[in-house]
Design an enzyme around this catalytic site. Structure first.
Site, short mmCIF file in Angstrom:
data_model
loop_
_atom_site.label_atom_id
_atom_site.label_comp_id
_atom_site.label_asym_id
_atom_site.label_seq_id
_atom_site.Cartn_x
_atom_site.Cartn_y
_atom_site.Cartn_z
N TYR A 33 67.40 59.42 36.26
CA TYR A 33 66.87 58.27 35.53
C TYR A 33 66.88 58.49 34.03
O TYR A 33 67.12 59.60 33.56
CB TYR A 33 65.45 57.95 36.02
CG TYR A 33 64.38 58.87 35.49
CD1 TYR A 33 64.23 60.17 35.98
CD2 TYR A 33 63.50 58.46 34.48
CE1 TYR A 33 63.25 61.01 35.48
CE2 TYR A 33 62.52 59.31 33.98
CZ TYR A 33 62.39 60.58 34.49
OH TYR A 33 61.43 61.42 33.98
N ARG A 52 73.16 61.51 28.21
CA ARG A 52 72.34 62.37 29.07
C ARG A 52 72.32 61.85 30.51
O ARG A 52 72.35 62.63 31.47
CB ARG A 52 70.91 62.49 28.52
CG ARG A 52 70.08 63.50 29.30
CD ARG A 52 68.72 63.74 28.68
NE ARG A 52 67.90 62.54 28.70
CZ ARG A 52 66.72 62.44 28.12
NH1 ARG A 52 66.22 63.45 27.42
NH2 ARG A 52 66.01 61.32 28.20
N ARG A 100 69.00 58.59 57.12
CA ARG A 100 68.44 59.77 56.45
C ARG A 100 69.10 61.06 56.91
O ARG A 100 69.19 61.34 58.11
CB ARG A 100 66.93 59.83 56.72
CG ARG A 100 66.24 60.93 55.94
CD ARG A 100 64.74 60.94 56.21
NE ARG A 100 64.10 62.03 55.47
CZ ARG A 100 64.12 63.30 55.85
NH1 ARG A 100 64.73 63.66 56.97
NH2 ARG A 100 63.53 64.23 55.12
N HIS A 102 70.01 65.22 55.08
CA HIS A 102 70.04 66.02 53.85
C HIS A 102 71.45 66.04 53.26
O HIS A 102 71.61 66.14 52.05
CB HIS A 102 69.56 67.45 54.12
CG HIS A 102 68.08 67.54 54.33
ND1 HIS A 102 67.42 66.83 55.30
CD2 HIS A 102 67.13 68.25 53.68
CE1 HIS A 102 66.13 67.10 55.24
NE2 HIS A 102 65.93 67.97 54.27
N LYS A 147 67.59 65.11 34.50
CA LYS A 147 66.49 64.13 34.48
C LYS A 147 66.44 63.44 35.84
O LYS A 147 66.94 62.32 36.02
CB LYS A 147 66.68 63.13 33.33
CG LYS A 147 65.39 62.39 32.96
CD LYS A 147 65.48 61.81 31.58
CE LYS A 147 64.33 60.89 31.23
NZ LYS A 147 63.00 61.49 31.26
N GLU A 180 57.73 73.27 28.36
CA GLU A 180 57.61 71.91 27.82
C GLU A 180 56.38 71.25 28.44
O GLU A 180 55.61 71.91 29.14
CB GLU A 180 58.89 71.10 28.13
CG GLU A 180 59.17 70.95 29.60
CD GLU A 180 60.41 70.11 29.91
OE1 GLU A 180 60.83 69.30 29.08
OE2 GLU A 180 60.93 70.26 31.04
N LEU A 204 63.89 69.82 29.86
CA LEU A 204 64.73 68.64 29.63
C LEU A 204 64.94 68.55 28.11
O LEU A 204 63.96 68.53 27.36
CB LEU A 204 64.04 67.37 30.13
CG LEU A 204 64.91 66.14 29.92
CD1 LEU A 204 66.00 66.08 31.00
CD2 LEU A 204 64.10 64.86 29.93
N1 PDD Z 1 59.91 61.68 29.92
N2 PDD Z 1 60.53 66.65 29.20
C1 PDD Z 1 60.28 65.96 30.33
C2 PDD Z 1 59.96 66.71 31.57
C3 PDD Z 1 60.31 64.56 30.32
O1 PDD Z 1 60.09 63.87 31.45
C4 PDD Z 1 60.59 63.89 29.11
C5 PDD Z 1 60.67 62.39 29.02
C6 PDD Z 1 60.83 64.65 27.95
C7 PDD Z 1 61.15 64.01 26.62
O2 PDD Z 1 62.43 63.41 26.65
P1 PDD Z 1 62.80 62.17 25.73
O3 PDD Z 1 62.45 62.56 24.35
O4 PDD Z 1 64.24 62.01 25.94
O5 PDD Z 1 61.96 61.00 26.20
C8 PDD Z 1 60.80 66.03 28.04
C9 PDD Z 1 60.10 60.26 30.05
C10 PDD Z 1 59.74 59.50 28.82
C11 PDD Z 1 59.40 59.78 31.30
O6 PDD Z 1 59.60 60.40 32.32
O7 PDD Z 1 58.72 58.75 31.27
#
Ligand code: PDD
Length: 288
Positions: A33, A52, A100, A102, A147, A180, A204
């Site tokens: 996503y 990305r 379903r 895997h 992501k 993070e 991420l």
């Molecule tokens: N989250 N790290 C993680 C684990 C994240 O889920 C996100 C973003 C970031 C920051 O990424 P960016 O600057 O590209 O938004 C770092 C989004 C906003 C969410 O899941 O809602």
């Protein structure tokens, strides 16, 4: 003004938009996503988000079912149809609906959805309320650069943080390395230098993180893209988190311990101002 969704070519009111309960995103978290901020009816750093999105899809062995140009056009149409000036676009691609299993299905057609929702305008810097963070173990897998919609460890940590009155959980691996946040990247000023975890498989690589690093370099602020640990975090002069929906967000205390500088600290404040200028240059001025 309306929350609008797009499902594989069709626009619907968001509340009426549906996908199959056998969709692998729903059953297995088999998807990726993006979240893109919209300021002044314009998507912010859309190209970087789409790049990305492509990388995440490739990492889970999915091809984007639509050319990037078509996705870009759809983003504009969604914003226009919604009538929102301030909001965000959510975009998700899953391996589609199938019995379903895997194993990857041979016959499933990927499901791609996007929708737009409204957000409050970005607050003036003086109106941003510094918040608290807490530290929690990073219990995620080793592909955090993807992501993916598999967010359960993030959700559990975020929930704990919220119950402790904190805006974000700052995650650390077993050796004490800070990675993070659950939904953001973490920066700290340690010994006068800005530090953040390098863009490895353990985080991420946030689009906001990238913009903030560009600003740091433009302003010649001392910077090291080098991990720091919990002990170093304890000595930090300033800490902030960055994300698409939180922008640059100062942290005033970690685990109830107040940071040394007044908050936002001088470097954080400079970055918040420069970030506002980036928004203005990309979305407010008639440059594009
Ligand atoms: N989250 N790290 C993680 C684990 C994240 O889920 C996100 C973003 C970031 C920051 O990424 P960016 O600057 O590209 O938004 C770092 C989004 C906003 C969410 O899941 O809602």
């Amino acid at each position: 003004m309306q929350n609008i969704a797009w499902i594989d070519g069709t626009y619907r009111d968001l509340s009426k938009a549906k996908v199959s309960i056998e969709d692998r995103g729903y059953l297995l978290g088999d998807g990726v996503y993006e979240v893109i901020r919209v300021y002044n009816s314009r998507p912010f750093y859309l190209d970087a988000h789409l790049q990305r999105f492509l990388r995440s899809a490739e990492a889970i062995r999915l091809d984007l079912p639509y050319p990037v140009d078509r996705i870009t056009e759809t983003v504009s149409e969604l914003i226009e149809k919604s009538g929102y000036s301030e909001g965000y676009i959510y975009m998700q691609l899953t391996r589609g609906s199938a019995k379903r299993d895997h194993l990857f299905p041979d016959d499933a057609v990927p499901t791609m959805v996007m929708y737009v929702r409204e957000l409050k305008p970005v607050p003036e810097i003086d109106a941003v309320e510094p918040q608290e963070g807490i530290t929690l173990p990073d219990e995620r897998w080793l592909n955090c650069h993807i992501k993916t919609t598999n967010l359960l460890p993030n959700l559990l940590a975020r929930q704990k943080a919220s119950e402790a009155g904190a805006v974000e959980a700052i995650l650390y691996r077993q050796d004490g390395t800070v990675t993070e946040g659950t939904r953001s990247n973490v920066f700290a000023v340690i010994d006068g230098k800005v530090r953040t975890h390098p863009a490895t498989n353990l985080i991420l690589a946030g689009i906001t993180r990238g913009i903030v690093i560009d600003i740091i370099q433009e302003l010649s602020i001392p910077f090291l893209e080098k991990p720091f640990n919990l002990q170093e975090l304890e000595t930090a002069e300033e800490v902030w988190v960055t994300s698409t929906t939180m922008e640059v967000n100062p942290i005033k205390a970690i685990d109830s311990r107040l940071l040394k500088s007044p908050v936002p600290g001088p470097i954080c404040k400079q970055l918040m101002e420069a970030f506002h200028n980036k928004i203005a240059a990309n979305c407010l001025e008639d440059v594009k």
